[in-house]
Write an enzyme that holds these catalytic residues in place. Sequence first.
Site, PDB file in Angstrom:
ATOM      1  CG  ASP A 106      -0.215  -0.169   2.535  1.00 37.53           C
ATOM      2  OD1 ASP A 106       1.040  -0.220   2.529  1.00 37.53           O
ATOM      3  OD2 ASP A 106      -0.890  -0.256   3.575  1.00 37.53           O
ATOM      4  CE  LYS A 148      -2.756  16.000   9.074  1.00 41.31           C
ATOM      5  NZ  LYS A 148      -3.475  15.473   7.899  1.00 41.31           N
TER       6      LYS A 148
END
Length: 229
Positions: A106, A148
């Site tokens: 992924d 972030k």
Amino acid sequence: MKAILLSGGFGKRLKPLTDYLPKPLIPIYNYPIIEWQIHYFKKFGINDIIVCAGYKADQVIKHLESKNLGVHLEYSIETDPLGTAGAIKKASKYIDAENFFVINGDILTDIDLNKLKTHSNSIAVIPLRTSFGIVHLNGTKVERFEEKPEMSDYWMNAGIYYLNTDILKHLPKNGNLESTTFPFLSQSGMLYAVKYDRVFWKSVDSYKDMEECELLIKTNKYEKFIFSR
């Protein structure tokens, strides 16, 4: 040189999409995840790829065989989930070179695979990426917000490995690399890490990840990187 794509997961966090479509075939900005990964390996001259497929494996194989991707594909099919270590062990019958690459199914990235070949049994690591904003304080006063950030003092496993066939004897038939083989190798001084800073890297595990990944592909001009020679 061969590469193993660990593409046998269920993609439970991407339901109901994965009720009908295996996670490797989920489209991200014009291409399914697994096609991005195949072209990524081609970018570095790796044209022999072993696809470890499990959930809806027939769809994965049918899709790949309908494409002209310019690589030689072999398939290792799991009838039951084996974990990352078990999947590699099952696929090991296709490994005929001393070293090989592995990538989790992924991940999209521009990590330089040539740098990873510095040592056998190396894992790519990147600065820890928090999914939360950070508040910087001066005592009890808020100075600023940082959205972030990368935690430069901490490193996370990027899910890309350059392994030696000697590792195969340490793999369980069922289990994950991170909780079985890698701890043993690290305690024995046989596992290396290659640091990558400021790279494009995204793991697609949710609908939010899909949206963020498409934005990153655009901003990083990833398609141009993958298909340039």
